[in-house]
Design a protein around this motif. Structure first.
Motif, PDB file in Angstrom:
ATOM      1  N   ALA A   1      -2.237  14.512   1.993  1.00 43.17           N
ATOM      2  CA  ALA A   1      -3.244  13.468   2.127  1.00 43.17           C
ATOM      3  C   ALA A   1      -2.891  12.175   1.401  1.00 43.17           C
ATOM      4  O   ALA A   1      -3.705  11.280   1.324  1.00 43.17           O
ATOM      5  CB  ALA A   1      -4.581  13.982   1.628  1.00 43.17           C
ATOM      6  N   ILE A   2      -1.687  12.048   0.856  1.00 42.68           N
ATOM      7  CA  ILE A   2      -1.322  10.842   0.116  1.00 42.68           C
ATOM      8  C   ILE A   2      -1.062   9.705   1.097  1.00 42.68           C
ATOM      9  O   ILE A   2      -0.291   9.826   2.031  1.00 42.68           O
ATOM     10  CB  ILE A   2      -0.074  11.065  -0.751  1.00 42.68           C
ATOM     11  CG1 ILE A   2      -0.364  12.077  -1.833  1.00 42.68           C
ATOM     12  CG2 ILE A   2       0.382   9.752  -1.364  1.00 42.68           C
ATOM     13  CD1 ILE A   2       0.831  12.429  -2.668  1.00 42.68           C
ATOM     14  N   THR A   3      -1.732   8.579   0.849  1.00 44.84           N
ATOM     15  CA  THR A   3      -1.495   7.359   1.603  1.00 44.84           C
ATOM     16  C   THR A   3      -0.830   6.373   0.661  1.00 44.84           C
ATOM     17  O   THR A   3      -1.325   6.130  -0.442  1.00 44.84           O
ATOM     18  CB  THR A   3      -2.824   6.778   2.131  1.00 44.84           C
ATOM     19  OG1 THR A   3      -3.448   7.747   2.963  1.00 44.84           O
ATOM     20  CG2 THR A   3      -2.589   5.510   2.906  1.00 44.84           C
ATOM     21  N   ARG A   4       0.270   5.816   1.090  1.00 42.22           N
ATOM     22  CA  ARG A   4       1.029   4.869   0.284  1.00 42.22           C
ATOM     23  C   ARG A   4       0.182   3.633  -0.015  1.00 42.22           C
ATOM     24  O   ARG A   4      -0.492   3.092   0.861  1.00 42.22           O
ATOM     25  CB  ARG A   4       2.287   4.487   1.069  1.00 42.22           C
ATOM     26  CG  ARG A   4       3.100   3.410   0.463  1.00 42.22           C
ATOM     27  CD  ARG A   4       4.238   3.045   1.379  1.00 42.22           C
ATOM     28  NE  ARG A   4       4.620   1.671   1.127  1.00 42.22           N
ATOM     29  CZ  ARG A   4       5.824   1.197   1.341  1.00 42.22           C
ATOM     30  NH1 ARG A   4       6.749   1.956   1.862  1.00 42.22           N
ATOM     31  NH2 ARG A   4       6.095  -0.052   1.076  1.00 42.22           N
ATOM     32  N   LEU A   5       0.210   3.187  -1.263  1.00 40.03           N
ATOM     33  CA  LEU A   5      -0.481   1.955  -1.630  1.00 40.03           C
ATOM     34  C   LEU A   5       0.191   0.767  -0.942  1.00 40.03           C
ATOM     35  O   LEU A   5       1.410   0.712  -0.835  1.00 40.03           O
ATOM     36  CB  LEU A   5      -0.463   1.756  -3.154  1.00 40.03           C
ATOM     37  CG  LEU A   5      -1.333   2.707  -3.959  1.00 40.03           C
ATOM     38  CD1 LEU A   5      -1.038   2.566  -5.448  1.00 40.03           C
ATOM     39  CD2 LEU A   5      -2.804   2.469  -3.685  1.00 40.03           C
ATOM     40  N   ASN A   6      -0.601  -0.170  -0.489  1.00 38.92           N
ATOM     41  CA  ASN A   6      -0.110  -1.337   0.241  1.00 38.92           C
ATOM     42  C   ASN A   6       0.343  -2.413  -0.748  1.00 38.92           C
ATOM     43  O   ASN A   6      -0.356  -3.401  -0.984  1.00 38.92           O
ATOM     44  CB  ASN A   6      -1.206  -1.875   1.163  1.00 38.92           C
ATOM     45  CG  ASN A   6      -0.722  -3.038   1.997  1.00 38.92           C
ATOM     46  OD1 ASN A   6       0.471  -3.170   2.252  1.00 38.92           O
ATOM     47  ND2 ASN A   6      -1.643  -3.881   2.403  1.00 38.92           N
ATOM     48  N   LEU A   7       1.525  -2.196  -1.341  1.00 38.72           N
ATOM     49  CA  LEU A   7       2.089  -3.124  -2.312  1.00 38.72           C
ATOM     50  C   LEU A   7       3.495  -3.528  -1.902  1.00 38.72           C
ATOM     51  O   LEU A   7       4.221  -2.747  -1.289  1.00 38.72           O
ATOM     52  CB  LEU A   7       2.141  -2.466  -3.702  1.00 38.72           C
ATOM     53  CG  LEU A   7       0.802  -2.093  -4.321  1.00 38.72           C
ATOM     54  CD1 LEU A   7       1.015  -1.262  -5.578  1.00 38.72           C
ATOM     55  CD2 LEU A   7      -0.015  -3.329  -4.621  1.00 38.72           C
ATOM     56  N   LYS A   8       3.900  -4.736  -2.284  1.00 33.03           N
ATOM     57  CA  LYS A   8       5.248  -5.229  -1.983  1.00 33.03           C
ATOM     58  C   LYS A   8       6.273  -4.517  -2.855  1.00 33.03           C
ATOM     59  O   LYS A   8       5.999  -4.137  -3.994  1.00 33.03           O
ATOM     60  CB  LYS A   8       5.331  -6.735  -2.253  1.00 33.03           C
ATOM     61  CG  LYS A   8       4.543  -7.579  -1.288  1.00 33.03           C
ATOM     62  CD  LYS A   8       4.712  -9.046  -1.629  1.00 33.03           C
ATOM     63  CE  LYS A   8       3.919  -9.918  -0.675  1.00 33.03           C
ATOM     64  NZ  LYS A   8       4.048 -11.340  -1.031  1.00 33.03           N
ATOM     65  N   GLU A   9       7.463  -4.371  -2.304  1.00 38.13           N
ATOM     66  CA  GLU A   9       8.575  -3.810  -3.056  1.00 38.13           C
ATOM     67  C   GLU A   9       9.251  -4.930  -3.825  1.00 38.13           C
ATOM     68  O   GLU A   9       9.352  -6.050  -3.339  1.00 38.13           O
ATOM     69  CB  GLU A   9       9.578  -3.164  -2.108  1.00 38.13           C
ATOM     70  CG  GLU A   9       8.997  -1.992  -1.343  1.00 38.13           C
ATOM     71  CD  GLU A   9       9.926  -1.501  -0.240  1.00 38.13           C
ATOM     72  OE1 GLU A   9      11.154  -1.656  -0.373  1.00 38.13           O
ATOM     73  OE2 GLU A   9       9.407  -0.979   0.750  1.00 38.13           O
ATOM     74  N   GLY A  10       9.700  -4.615  -5.055  1.00 35.95           N
ATOM     75  CA  GLY A  10      10.394  -5.604  -5.869  1.00 35.95           C
ATOM     76  C   GLY A  10       9.955  -5.557  -7.312  1.00 35.95           C
ATOM     77  O   GLY A  10       9.449  -4.541  -7.802  1.00 35.95           O
ATOM     78  N   LEU A  11      10.134  -6.682  -8.013  1.00 36.00           N
ATOM     79  CA  LEU A  11       9.838  -6.771  -9.437  1.00 36.00           C
ATOM     80  C   LEU A  11       8.363  -7.098  -9.665  1.00 36.00           C
ATOM     81  O   LEU A  11       7.821  -8.023  -9.060  1.00 36.00           O
ATOM     82  CB  LEU A  11      10.706  -7.852 -10.086  1.00 36.00           C
ATOM     83  CG  LEU A  11      10.623  -7.976 -11.602  1.00 36.00           C
ATOM     84  CD1 LEU A  11      11.100  -6.687 -12.286  1.00 36.00           C
ATOM     85  CD2 LEU A  11      11.450  -9.166 -12.075  1.00 36.00           C
ATOM     86  N   TRP A  12       7.737  -6.312 -10.549  1.00 36.38           N
ATOM     87  CA  TRP A  12       6.331  -6.478 -10.895  1.00 36.38           C
ATOM     88  C   TRP A  12       6.195  -6.608 -12.400  1.00 36.38           C
ATOM     89  O   TRP A  12       7.002  -6.057 -13.151  1.00 36.38           O
ATOM     90  CB  TRP A  12       5.521  -5.272 -10.435  1.00 36.38           C
ATOM     91  CG  TRP A  12       5.269  -5.240  -8.960  1.00 36.38           C
ATOM     92  CD1 TRP A  12       6.184  -5.003  -7.982  1.00 36.38           C
ATOM     93  CD2 TRP A  12       4.017  -5.441  -8.306  1.00 36.38           C
ATOM     94  NE1 TRP A  12       5.572  -5.049  -6.758  1.00 36.38           N
ATOM     95  CE2 TRP A  12       4.243  -5.312  -6.925  1.00 36.38           C
ATOM     96  CE3 TRP A  12       2.734  -5.710  -8.763  1.00 36.38           C
ATOM     97  CZ2 TRP A  12       3.223  -5.449  -6.000  1.00 36.38           C
ATOM     98  CZ3 TRP A  12       1.710  -5.839  -7.836  1.00 36.38           C
ATOM     99  CH2 TRP A  12       1.970  -5.715  -6.459  1.00 36.38           C
TER     100      TRP A  12
END
Length: 179
Positions: free
Chosen positions: A24-35
């Motif tokens: 049931a895991i849904t990937r968080l809608n976040l950009k890939e890269g440096l945070w």
């Protein structure tokens, strides 16, 4: 003081988004890269120091350690800023903001592209302590997230409460040396 630092590191790592595989895991809608993550944490109570470490302390050392913990601002919020590299793999494993802790289990309460809620339980057999917490991450936009955690750690007749909040912002696609 070192015990406090180690325990704080445990809490911060335990509050990671690391999850064991679940359907049931849904990937968080976040950009890939440096945070960049700015976190604020506060603690109340005394850390559950391992019994063998306590046994090695004289009563005077224990009193000094407890006084140092109180004087260092236990209960007062502390702020920390760190950088993280968020990759596709980390997003898929829900480990976007930290590393996998082998001694912790996570139970997803709910998971969508914009919000993740989980329960965390850590059992430290070597340190004779346990921690239970609730963790929430909310996606503000694909380049911004915020979250919080409340955890209770106990062992050796001591209990410590930890509250942790964070905000994180996307800096760019290249992570450089940051992992």
């Amino acid at each position: 003081m070192r015990t406090k630092s180690l325990f704080l590191a445990l809490i911060v790592f335990s509050s990671s988004l690391t999850l064991w595989a679940a359907d049931a895991i849904t990937r968080l809608n976040l950009k890939e890269g440096l945070w960049e993550m700015t976190s604020t944490h506060s603690m109340t109570g005394m850390p559950p120091i391992p019994a063998d470490a306590l046994a090695k302390m004289t009563p005077e050392q224990r009193t000094r350690m407890e006084a140092a913990m109180k004087q260092s601002g236990a209960g007062m919020p502390k702020t920390d800023v760190r950088k993280h590299c968020i990759t596709k793999e980390k997003l898929e494993k829900q480990s976007a903001f930290d590393e996998n802790r082998k001694d912790c289990t996570r139970t997803i309460v709910s998971s969508t592209g914009s919000k993740l809620e989980m329960k965390i339980h850590c059992e430290g057999t070597e340190q004779q302590m346990s921690m239970d917490g609730a963790f929430v991450v909310e996606v503000v936009s694909s380049d911004s997230a915020k979250g919080s955690m409340h955890a209770v750690s106990s062992g050796n007749g001591r209990t410590m409460n930890v509250d942790f909040t964070f905000s994180s912002k996307y800096l760019g696609p290249a992570c450089g040396d940051v992992r």
